[in-house]
Write a protein that holds these residues in place. Structure first.
Motif, mmCIF file in Angstrom:
data_model
loop_
_atom_site.group_PDB
_atom_site.id
_atom_site.type_symbol
_atom_site.label_atom_id
_atom_site.label_comp_id
_atom_site.label_asym_id
_atom_site.label_seq_id
_atom_site.Cartn_x
_atom_site.Cartn_y
_atom_site.Cartn_z
ATOM 1 N N LEU A 118 0.818 -1.218 0.000
ATOM 2 C CA LEU A 118 0.000 0.000 0.000
ATOM 3 C C LEU A 118 0.851 1.268 0.000
ATOM 4 C CD1 LEU A 118 -2.644 -1.198 2.606
ATOM 5 C CD2 LEU A 118 -3.191 -0.501 0.258
ATOM 6 N N ASP A 119 2.137 1.116 0.281
ATOM 7 C CA ASP A 119 3.076 2.237 0.370
ATOM 8 C C ASP A 119 2.563 3.293 1.344
ATOM 9 O OD1 ASP A 119 5.313 3.763 -0.025
ATOM 10 O OD2 ASP A 119 4.644 4.639 -1.914
ATOM 11 N N THR A 120 2.268 2.844 2.546
ATOM 12 C CA THR A 120 1.772 3.734 3.589
ATOM 13 C C THR A 120 2.397 3.338 4.918
ATOM 14 O OG1 THR A 120 -0.235 4.602 4.664
ATOM 15 C CG2 THR A 120 -0.249 2.273 4.069
ATOM 16 N N GLU A 121 2.441 4.280 5.843
ATOM 17 C CA GLU A 121 3.027 4.008 7.150
ATOM 18 C C GLU A 121 2.034 3.374 8.121
ATOM 19 O OE1 GLU A 121 4.568 7.686 8.542
ATOM 20 O OE2 GLU A 121 6.256 7.721 7.133
ATOM 21 N N TYR A 122 0.757 3.457 7.777
ATOM 22 C CA TYR A 122 -0.262 2.922 8.685
ATOM 23 C C TYR A 122 -1.501 2.512 7.900
ATOM 24 C CZ TYR A 122 -2.637 7.392 8.040
ATOM 25 O OH TYR A 122 -3.270 8.478 7.487
ATOM 26 N N VAL A 123 -2.268 1.609 8.483
ATOM 27 C CA VAL A 123 -3.578 1.212 7.973
ATOM 28 C C VAL A 123 -4.622 1.773 8.933
ATOM 29 C CG1 VAL A 123 -5.129 -0.744 7.595
ATOM 30 C CG2 VAL A 123 -2.755 -0.871 6.828
ATOM 31 N N ASP A 124 -5.649 2.393 8.380
ATOM 32 C CA ASP A 124 -6.683 2.972 9.253
ATOM 33 C C ASP A 124 -7.500 1.899 9.960
ATOM 34 O OD1 ASP A 124 -6.710 6.023 8.464
ATOM 35 O OD2 ASP A 124 -6.503 4.895 6.602
ATOM 36 N N LEU A 125 -7.824 0.821 9.246
ATOM 37 C CA LEU A 125 -8.652 -0.242 9.812
ATOM 38 C C LEU A 125 -8.067 -1.586 9.382
ATOM 39 C CD1 LEU A 125 -11.289 -0.991 11.360
ATOM 40 C CD2 LEU A 125 -12.470 -0.925 9.137
ATOM 41 N N TYR A 126 -7.595 -2.371 10.348
ATOM 42 C CA TYR A 126 -7.000 -3.675 10.066
ATOM 43 C C TYR A 126 -7.975 -4.745 10.524
ATOM 44 C CZ TYR A 126 -3.012 -6.779 9.154
ATOM 45 O OH TYR A 126 -2.162 -7.718 8.632
ATOM 46 N N ILE A 127 -8.413 -5.568 9.577
ATOM 47 C CA ILE A 127 -9.528 -6.489 9.803
ATOM 48 C C ILE A 127 -9.048 -7.932 9.773
ATOM 49 C CG2 ILE A 127 -11.758 -7.274 8.891
ATOM 50 C CD1 ILE A 127 -12.002 -4.492 7.526
ATOM 51 N N ILE A 128 -9.452 -8.719 10.770
ATOM 52 C CA ILE A 128 -9.193 -10.151 10.686
ATOM 53 C C ILE A 128 -10.269 -10.737 9.768
ATOM 54 C CG2 ILE A 128 -7.985 -10.285 12.882
ATOM 55 C CD1 ILE A 128 -10.523 -11.532 14.097
ATOM 56 N N HIS A 129 -9.807 -11.392 8.702
ATOM 57 C CA HIS A 129 -10.690 -11.816 7.618
ATOM 58 C C HIS A 129 -11.606 -12.962 8.041
ATOM 59 C CE1 HIS A 129 -10.459 -11.493 2.934
ATOM 60 N NE2 HIS A 129 -11.699 -11.484 3.358
ATOM 61 N N ARG A 130 -11.122 -13.823 8.884
ATOM 62 C CA ARG A 130 -11.888 -14.968 9.381
ATOM 63 C C ARG A 130 -11.430 -15.296 10.803
ATOM 64 N NH1 ARG A 130 -14.332 -13.593 5.619
ATOM 65 N NH2 ARG A 130 -15.052 -14.785 3.801
ATOM 66 N N TRP A 131 -12.142 -16.184 11.467
ATOM 67 C CA TRP A 131 -11.760 -16.680 12.781
ATOM 68 C C TRP A 131 -10.713 -17.774 12.615
ATOM 69 C CZ3 TRP A 131 -12.864 -15.279 17.723
ATOM 70 C CH2 TRP A 131 -12.600 -16.196 18.743
ATOM 71 N N ASP A 132 -9.663 -17.716 13.414
ATOM 72 C CA ASP A 132 -8.599 -18.716 13.366
ATOM 73 C C ASP A 132 -8.850 -19.741 14.460
ATOM 74 O OD1 ASP A 132 -6.308 -20.223 13.317
ATOM 75 O OD2 ASP A 132 -4.928 -18.521 13.244
ATOM 76 N N HIS A 133 -9.204 -20.952 14.054
ATOM 77 C CA HIS A 133 -9.504 -22.012 15.021
ATOM 78 C C HIS A 133 -8.242 -22.636 15.610
ATOM 79 C CE1 HIS A 133 -13.864 -22.247 14.188
ATOM 80 N NE2 HIS A 133 -13.521 -21.883 12.959
ATOM 81 N N GLU A 134 -7.084 -22.310 15.063
ATOM 82 C CA GLU A 134 -5.846 -22.957 15.504
ATOM 83 C C GLU A 134 -4.973 -22.074 16.382
ATOM 84 O OE1 GLU A 134 -3.907 -24.318 11.980
ATOM 85 O OE2 GLU A 134 -5.410 -25.873 11.584
ATOM 86 N N THR A 135 -5.308 -20.804 16.497
ATOM 87 C CA THR A 135 -4.507 -19.875 17.293
ATOM 88 C C THR A 135 -5.322 -19.380 18.482
ATOM 89 O OG1 THR A 135 -3.276 -19.125 15.341
ATOM 90 C CG2 THR A 135 -3.258 -17.682 17.273
ATOM 91 N N PRO A 136 -4.777 -19.389 19.687
ATOM 92 C CA PRO A 136 -5.525 -18.854 20.837
ATOM 93 C C PRO A 136 -5.931 -17.409 20.572
ATOM 94 C CG PRO A 136 -3.557 -20.011 21.560
ATOM 95 C CD PRO A 136 -3.449 -19.897 20.076
ATOM 96 N N VAL A 137 -7.167 -17.091 20.892
ATOM 97 C CA VAL A 137 -7.651 -15.739 20.620
ATOM 98 C C VAL A 137 -6.856 -14.708 21.416
ATOM 99 C CG1 VAL A 137 -9.474 -15.820 22.378
ATOM 100 C CG2 VAL A 137 -9.732 -14.326 20.370
ATOM 101 N N GLU A 138 -6.323 -15.102 22.579
ATOM 102 C CA GLU A 138 -5.500 -14.191 23.369
ATOM 103 C C GLU A 138 -4.260 -13.759 22.576
ATOM 104 O OE1 GLU A 138 -7.860 -16.667 26.251
ATOM 105 O OE2 GLU A 138 -6.677 -17.062 24.429
ATOM 106 N N GLU A 139 -3.648 -14.694 21.863
ATOM 107 C CA GLU A 139 -2.469 -14.376 21.071
ATOM 108 C C GLU A 139 -2.818 -13.387 19.954
ATOM 109 O OE1 GLU A 139 0.711 -16.590 18.064
ATOM 110 O OE2 GLU A 139 -0.259 -17.756 19.664
#
Length: 326
Positions: A118-139
């Motif tokens: 994107l050639d930018t220093e920041y993203v205004d809104l970073y979205i998790i595309h789906r739920w990850d069943h293999e990674t603890p949500v805390e992480e």
């Protein structure tokens, strides 16, 4: 153009977001119908001319080339600080066993890659595309909090999951004093209203902005149901979402066509106006591959449907089975 706060956050967005899944190298990824860069640029320019300041993409769209196209277009057409860029993380970008998911490693790696494209220093809104069943949500939630604290992300959002999963993630964030999600990007339109059961009431109660994807049912609510297009021919997801309920969905589309004819309007304007009437909705994500697509979307903002029309549009709906977003 109309503008609104994204949920209870301080971020002001246009009430339409331009979805950039249609823009990217056609030979990359799973979207053979996407438009090359020279054909994409006019739609981003048209969106800006209409007052749209909210642009939605994802790392996986055309394997990163959607982000590249959007980044170059923003640099060419406007000032970075005048637009809201949303992108997403979760899907696999390579065949590596380390690719994909919402681990700390994946989030850090993929965010940096998105920022480069994107050639930018920041993203205004970073979205998790789906739920990850293999990674603890805390992480996941701690990693998202850390990229906000690092200044690489302004706000975080989520997409397409069960309400209990979304509630759990928000609870974990509250429990640890981490950053909460300010938005939910879910599947919501006149022929798929299952989000009205739990997700939309929860979002309203918690001040979460809703930015529905496919508000026109991938074009099904904009034309004769049997009409074909390059998108419908090359989009295997269509059958999964709408195939099992085709007859019931056709009944809804017929009412959209009837009201559109009575008003002398395109079907797209009526169907999108219904979405915009829903109190939980902040900004539907609309796609555009023809100039009239954005013109219809902008016109829908000023359409007021009366109670009788709203009731007619909603009456034929038949409950749908839950579609797992994997």
């Amino acid at each position: 153009m109309h503008y609104a706060r994204l949920g209870s956050s301080g971020l002001k967005v246009s009430r339409l977001a331009l979805g950039c899944m249609s823009y990217g190298e056609p030979g990359r990824g799973t979207h053979p119908w996407s438009l090359p860069e020279e054909e994409s640029l006019p739609f981003i320019a048209q969106a800006l001319d209409l007052g749209i300041n909210f642009f939605d993409t994802a790392n996986v769209y055309s394997l990163g080339t959607s982000e590249e196209f959007l980044g170059r277009a923003i640099r060419k057409l406007t000032r970075r600080e005048d637009v809201v860029i949303a992108t997403k993380v979760y899907e696999r970008m390579t065949t590596s066993s380390l690719s994909g998911g919402l681990s700390r490693s994946a989030i850090m790696r993929e965010l940096d890659a998105s920022l480069r494209r994107l050639d930018t220093e920041y993203v205004d809104l970073y979205i998790i595309h789906r739920w990850d069943h293999e990674t603890p949500v805390e992480e996941t939630m701690e990693a998202l909090h850390d990229v906000v604290r690092a200044g690489k992300v302004r706000y975080i959002g989520a997409s397409s999951m069960h309400t209990w999963q979304f509630v759990k993630a928000q609870y974990i964030a509250d429990l640890h004093g981490w950053t909460r999600f300010v938005s939910m990007q879910n599947h919501y339109n006149l022929v798929n209203r299952e989000e009205e059961r739990e997700m939309l009431p929860y979002c309203r109660a918690e001040g979460v902005g809703v930015t529905p994807w496919s508000p026109l049912a991938r074009g099904r609510l904009t034309r004769d149901w049997d009409a074909a297009s390059p998108r419908t021919a090359g989009d295997p997801v269509q059958e999964r979402f709408y195939g099992p309920t085709e007859q019931a969905d056709r009944a809804v589309a017929r009412v959209v066509a009837e009201i559109a004819a009575e008003r002398g309007l395109p079907m797209a304007q009526v169907a999108l106006a219904w979405v915009l009437h829903q109190p939980a909705v902040t900004a539907p994500v609309v796609g555009a591959t023809k100039p009239h697509h954005l013109e219809d979307a902008a016109a829908a903002l000023d359409i007021v449907l009366d109670a009788t029309e709203l009731a007619r549009l909603e009456a034929p709906y038949t409950p749908h089975a839950v579609v797992e977003y994997v």
